[in-house]
Design a protein around this motif. Structure first.
Motif, PDB file in Angstrom:
ATOM      1  N   LYS A   1     -10.046  -0.101  -6.011  1.00  0.00           N
ATOM      2  CA  LYS A   1     -10.535   0.305  -4.697  1.00  0.00           C
ATOM      3  C   LYS A   1     -11.839  -0.342  -4.371  1.00  0.00           C
ATOM      4  O   LYS A   1     -12.651  -0.633  -5.139  1.00  0.00           O
TER       5      LYS A   1
ATOM      6  N   PRO B   1      -3.457   5.853   0.879  1.00  0.00           N
ATOM      7  CA  PRO B   1      -4.830   5.450   1.181  1.00  0.00           C
ATOM      8  C   PRO B   1      -5.553   4.962  -0.084  1.00  0.00           C
ATOM      9  O   PRO B   1      -5.645   5.689  -1.066  1.00  0.00           O
ATOM     10  N   GLY B   2      -5.984   3.723  -0.065  1.00  0.00           N
ATOM     11  CA  GLY B   2      -6.699   3.160  -1.196  1.00  0.00           C
ATOM     12  C   GLY B   2      -5.852   2.832  -2.409  1.00  0.00           C
ATOM     13  O   GLY B   2      -6.368   2.452  -3.438  1.00  0.00           O
TER      14      GLY B   2
ATOM     15  N   GLU C   1       0.857  -1.179   0.000  1.00  0.00           N
ATOM     16  CA  GLU C   1       0.000   0.000   0.000  1.00  0.00           C
ATOM     17  C   GLU C   1       0.894   1.229   0.000  1.00  0.00           C
ATOM     18  O   GLU C   1       1.695   1.425   0.908  1.00  0.00           O
TER      19      GLU C   1
END
Length: 118
Positions: free
Chosen positions: A118, A92-93, A89
């Motif tokens: 996502k 975020p997302g 990751e």
């Protein structure tokens, strides 16, 4: 040197576009990642899109490694196998599935990163 059909199939002046073994394998995995499991009659184990869309299924990466390797064997693509998979990751997302392939007839190791929706 062997050559393999390139995907998507493209016609050139002298026939179909060709690629090397590694290029064909990477294209195969990218196509399988976009294909629902069991939807291709040529291979019952081909396709793993559901795994990339489901947090529950994606949490079982060992099963996914086995599934992809089974599909490779079923289609007699036996020069490489998936050794490991991991999730990364970068924000975020913004996630990716990292796949490490190892050569069975060579010392080659290849890493592929598939972005996850996502």
């Amino acid at each position: 040197m062997q050559s393999f059909l390139s995907y998507p199939v493209r016609f050139r002046r002298n026939g179909l576009e060709r690629t090397g073994e590694m290029g064909a394998l990477l294209q195969f995995i990218r196509i399988a990642a976009q294909t629902p499991a069991g939807s291709w009659q040529g291979s019952a184990s081909f396709g793993f899109r559901e795994y990339l869309e489901s947090p529950v299924l994606l949490s079982n990466l060992e099963h996914l490694v086995n599934k992809i390797n089974e599909s490779l064997r079923e289609l007699e693509m036996t020069s490489y196998l998936v050794e490991t998979m991991s999730l990364s990751e970068s924000g975020p997302g913004d996630r990716a599935l990292n796949i490490t392939l190892v050569g069975l007839r060579s010392t080659a190791t290849v890493n592929l990163s598939l972005p996850l929706v996502k």
